[in-house]
Design an enzyme around this catalytic site. Sequence first.
Site, PDB file in Angstrom:
ATOM      1  N   CYS A 105       0.734  -1.045   0.133  1.00  0.00           N
ATOM      2  CA  CYS A 105       0.179   0.014  -0.042  1.00  0.00           C
ATOM      3  C   CYS A 105       0.843   1.155   0.174  1.00  0.00           C
ATOM      4  CB  CYS A 105      -1.065   0.058   1.410  1.00  0.00           C
ATOM      5  SG  CYS A 105      -2.346   0.968   0.901  1.00  0.00           S
ATOM      6  N   HIS A 145      -3.985  -4.577  -0.307  1.00  0.00           N
ATOM      7  CA  HIS A 145      -3.484  -4.929   0.924  1.00  0.00           C
ATOM      8  C   HIS A 145      -3.391  -6.831   0.653  1.00  0.00           C
ATOM      9  CE1 HIS A 145      -3.424  -1.656   3.706  1.00  0.00           C
ATOM     10  NE2 HIS A 145      -4.085  -1.131   2.979  1.00  0.00           N
ATOM     11  N   GLU A 177      -2.899  -8.915   2.827  1.00  0.00           N
ATOM     12  CA  GLU A 177      -3.211  -9.636   4.142  1.00  0.00           C
ATOM     13  C   GLU A 177      -4.898  -9.284   4.487  1.00  0.00           C
ATOM     14  OE1 GLU A 177      -2.829  -5.166   5.169  1.00  0.00           O
ATOM     15  OE2 GLU A 177      -1.832  -6.813   3.654  1.00  0.00           O
TER      16      GLU A 177
END
EC number: 4.3.2.10
Length: 214
Positions: A80, A190, A192
């Site tokens: 990011c 992102h 994750e």
Amino acid sequence: MKIGIIDYGMGNLFSVEQAVKRLGADVIISADKAELLAADALILPGVGAFPDAMTRLEETNLVSLFDEVVATKKPLLGICLGMQLLFETSVEKGDNKGLGLFKGRIAEFSGKDATGEAYRVPHMGWNNLQFKRYPVWLSKEALDNEYVYFVHSFYATDLEDADLVAYADYGGEIVPGIVQKGSITGMQFHPEKSGSCGVALLTAWLKGIEKGEA
């Protein structure tokens, strides 16, 4: 394998740490340059504004870390804002100098497409990655889908064509989603928070480190 997460006070450290740990890697979170350089690979997360992040990297004496990362070809993943910091400049809150690991600049979404139609800023939500190429550590077969989760108001532009791995279309703009040059990789989204695609990408990156491919 040990992954070092760079702690400069502006990252979603816990969620990144947990995502990497779930894939079997040991993780350290540190602002100590020597400790970070002892890791097998590094992650530069980031949430917030570009100039504030660069100031924090300077205040924590971590800017020089990236010179050593390049010199030693240590794998580095920017996530990011962390990806944006890897570029030369950004227009966020003025003209700002970045780390310069990739050529290019960080621009702001205009909020209007080529026809004058308004679109929402920030770019927030799920979007489809379109791959131009696959790094040696990643294969098309490794991904069961190509949808990832974005949250950002600025994006990379004017980059080298050879550095672009995958992009998304938003507001008629080509938004680089993954960039890669040598051992340096950036993901604007992102991973994750990106479900099975994010897991597959992080898994492939970690396996690439083990094989000396990332």
